[in-house]
Design a protein around this motif. Sequence first.
Motif: not given
Length: 249
Positions: A164-177
């Motif tokens: 669930f850290d992966i967003d719709t762009n198939q990247h780890v969402n910025n907010s997780k960092y």
Amino acid sequence: MAVKKYQNTKEISYYMCDRTHTLTLPMLVNLILEVSGEQSEELGLGEEVMQEKGYSWIILQYEFEIDRFPKNKETIEIETYATEYNKLFCYRDFVIRDLTGNELIMIHSTFALFDFTKRKMARIPEEIVVPYKATFNKRVKRTPKPVEIDEEKAYSKPFHVRYFDIDTNQHVNNSKYLDWTLNTLGGEFLSNHKLVYANVKFDKEVYEGQVIQSYVSITENKETSLSAHKIRTEGITNCSASFKWENRT
């Protein structure tokens, strides 16, 4: 040519806030990206259109100048606009205001275009940036770098990269960092300090299933503190950040 500005209001909900009923930095990032996405949709360059072209926008750096964070149930105005671009980078600002027009937070950001097929940054086609009416400047803007960590004083915490850290762009969402960097500071530090400036630079992707190490070193003074951060996987730096804090009285 005047830049194309876009504004929208957002109400801060309790789930966006910390234990002091204050909007968190990770949730602020989610809100500003939602608003920039709304502008792109309005200009006919929304997420689906970009994916059809084989691209997505990725964020390389944020710089936050903070007077105060909004509170739970407060309604804010978020204004955004692309300021300028070159062949590889696009620069976008965000202004957060209260409903009386007071500026709460100013954010400078650097975006790049990501090619899904080649899995790397792409040159920015004119037709993708022209609708934003940003100024073309062939020179790459020099942005301030985050302060380096003090390796001798640094300590770290591990975090697992989850589905669930992966967003719709198939990247780890910025907010997780930002979650990973801030959580390493611990509750006592966060409760006793107010964030007034942040500089966050994204270097390399992390992937689902990896274990990251979030490093931090803290320099404390009488009235202010500086925390320097690195997120690393297998010795590779994935993200660097530095935060300036005021001590709460």
